[in-house]
Scaffold this motif. Structure first.
Motif, mmCIF file in Angstrom:
data_model
loop_
_atom_site.group_PDB
_atom_site.id
_atom_site.type_symbol
_atom_site.label_atom_id
_atom_site.label_comp_id
_atom_site.label_asym_id
_atom_site.label_seq_id
_atom_site.Cartn_x
_atom_site.Cartn_y
_atom_site.Cartn_z
ATOM 1 N N LEU A 60 5.968 70.858 89.151
ATOM 2 C CA LEU A 60 4.855 71.599 88.550
ATOM 3 C C LEU A 60 4.048 70.776 87.902
ATOM 4 O O LEU A 60 2.756 70.614 88.107
ATOM 5 N N GLY A 61 4.591 69.616 87.461
ATOM 6 C CA GLY A 61 3.647 68.633 86.749
ATOM 7 C C GLY A 61 2.944 67.829 87.575
ATOM 8 O O GLY A 61 1.719 67.263 87.529
ATOM 9 N N GLU A 86 0.014 69.832 88.974
ATOM 10 C CA GLU A 86 -1.077 70.098 87.826
ATOM 11 C C GLU A 86 -1.855 68.775 88.080
ATOM 12 O O GLU A 86 -2.948 68.919 87.909
ATOM 13 N N TRP A 104 -3.926 69.073 91.432
ATOM 14 C CA TRP A 104 -5.074 69.995 91.364
ATOM 15 C C TRP A 104 -6.181 69.910 90.314
ATOM 16 O O TRP A 104 -6.997 70.348 90.511
ATOM 17 N N LYS A 105 -5.695 69.417 89.102
ATOM 18 C CA LYS A 105 -6.650 69.440 88.202
ATOM 19 C C LYS A 105 -7.260 67.815 88.061
ATOM 20 O O LYS A 105 -8.294 67.805 87.105
ATOM 21 N N PRO A 144 0.147 72.534 80.450
ATOM 22 C CA PRO A 144 -1.139 72.536 81.262
ATOM 23 C C PRO A 144 -1.993 71.334 81.004
ATOM 24 O O PRO A 144 -2.192 71.317 79.880
ATOM 25 N N SER A 184 -8.591 71.052 82.819
ATOM 26 C CA SER A 184 -9.051 70.838 84.167
ATOM 27 C C SER A 184 -10.263 70.078 84.277
ATOM 28 O O SER A 184 -11.191 70.276 83.466
#
Length: 399
Positions: free
Chosen positions: A19-20, A23, A26-27, A355, A358
């Motif tokens: 997941l890291g 992130e 994606w961001k 998170p 972004s």
């Protein structure tokens, strides 16, 4: 098997690491690289890169001992980033325009990270210091040129072997023709490349989006797998920072991210920037595998390619360190406002620590990038109309 065992033993850690990696991709990586990858494809389709290669072909042959057709591949590889250079090198090799050691030298020269990745994603996003991004990019370019000059002489590559055989040019590369001025030859190369493409601008844009998204999804998958592997290594080495030296060996994005958040960057940022440049020049095992995947046909030159990447990494380390010191003193300050804040602040200290803010949410920076991309799209459309196919004299239309 070791990776599977590690995931089974620590499924929660593997999930958080995956997941890291997602992130970060994606961001930061996705919004930072999608417009540049699209623009690189459109520049190639419009013929601009062919014109640039035609202008620099005499110097290219003299410095790198490669035929003029290879100039287009180097220009596209440096603009689009890996693995575009490997893909175009394989295409020239299939057509017989480069052979043997020439193909290996061109593969090494064109295997470069995207400049927007270095300046926007690494400099503004990971390091929160655009000046270091410019220093790393300059170090990579200088060391890339030096590697391209040294490698043919170290490997015994002969100059202009394929051109002596009378091979035809690729995609309208007419830089070998003696007639006309350099600018006229460059314009002719642009027009011939545009004619050879024959796609309307709308189709070119759609294909550019498809190609860029496919490339970014491949990068994202490699980042997630590498993040899981690195987390397992970190779990096996608790209480130490030895795992920080490993990300750059596997994946250059995660390596740059980890190096930017290490204690070394806090205490000696110039040294950390030099190490990041070396990691980007090496490109990680994932970058090497991307080049292998793009290399169709015969056996891939693994030993020589790895040796060339190590040479580039060593030269990048040496070339970037004084430039990073200059960045500390503010020499790159006039270049930093354009990119400041584009990728967004990354406050987390670990990929799995929650998170990340972004890059899409920073309206001023992304708006500036969107306006710039729109302006470039308009200019490319006008250029496509300017060098569009013209009717010959035999085509008579009623007046």
């Amino acid at each position: 098997m070791a990776l599977v065992v590690g995931i089974v033993r620590s499924p929660e850690e593997a999930f958080r690491a995956s997941l890291g990696g997602l992130e970060i991709w994606w961001k930061t990586v996705f919004p930072g690289l999608l417009p540049p990858l699209m623009l690189a494809e459109l520049l190639a389709a419009s013929g601009l890169l062919h014109g640039i290669a035609a202008l620099g072909s005499p110097l290219f042959r003299r410095l790198f001992r490669l035929p003029a057709a290879a100039g287009w591949v180097a220009a596209f590889g440096w603009t689009a980033g890996l693995p575009a250079g490997a893909r175009e090198t394989a295409r020239l090799r299939e057509r017989g325009l480069v052979r043997g050691r020439e193909a290996e030298s061109l593969l090494l020269l064109s295997h470069m990270p995207n400049p927007f990745l270095v300046i926007v994603v690494v400099g503004s996003g990971f390091l929160q210091a655009p000046a270091y991004g410019w220093a790393i990019a300059a170090g990579l370019w200088i060391s890339g040129i030096a590697t391209g000059m040294l490698w043919p002489r170290l490997s015994g590559n002969e100059s202009n072997t394929t051109e002596a055989a009378g091979e035809p040019p690729i995609d309208g590369d007419v830089s070998h023709q003696p007639s006309g001025s350099a600018l006229r030859r460059a314009y002719r190369a642009m027009q011939e490349a545009r004619l050879a493409d024959a796609r309307p601008f709308g189709k070119q844009t759609a294909d550019a989006v498809t190609s860029a998204v496919a490339t970014l999804f491949a990068i994202g998958g490699l980042m997630m797998m590498s993040a899981v592997l690195l987390r397992i290594v970190q779990t096996a080495l608790p209480g130490t920072d030895a795992w920080l030296t490993i990300p750059s060996l596997y994946e250059m994005h995660l390596g740059a991210y980890a190096s930017g958040r290490s204690a070394l960057f806090e205490s000696a940022p110039a040294k950390a920037a030099a190490l990041i440049a070396a990691a980007l020049a090496w490109s990680g095992l994932s970058g090497l595998l991307q080049a292998r995947a793009a290399w169709s046909g015969s056996r891939f030159p693994w030993p020589r390619f790895i040796a060339g990447r190590l040479l580039h990494a060593a030269l990048a380390l040496v070339a970037t360190y004084p430039l990073a010191i200059a960045a500390e003193r503010g020499w790159f300050a006039p270049l930093t406002p354009v990119w400041r804040g584009f990728a967004g602040p990354l406050a987390a200290t670990e990929p799995a620590a929650g998170p990340l803010p972004s890059g899409w949410a920073l309206l001023p920076g992304t708006t500036l990038a969107a306006v710039a991309c729109l302006g470039i799209f308009v200019l490319l459309a006008l250029l496509a109309a300017l060098i569009s196919p013209r009717r010959r004299g035999g085509d008579k239309r009623p007046k």
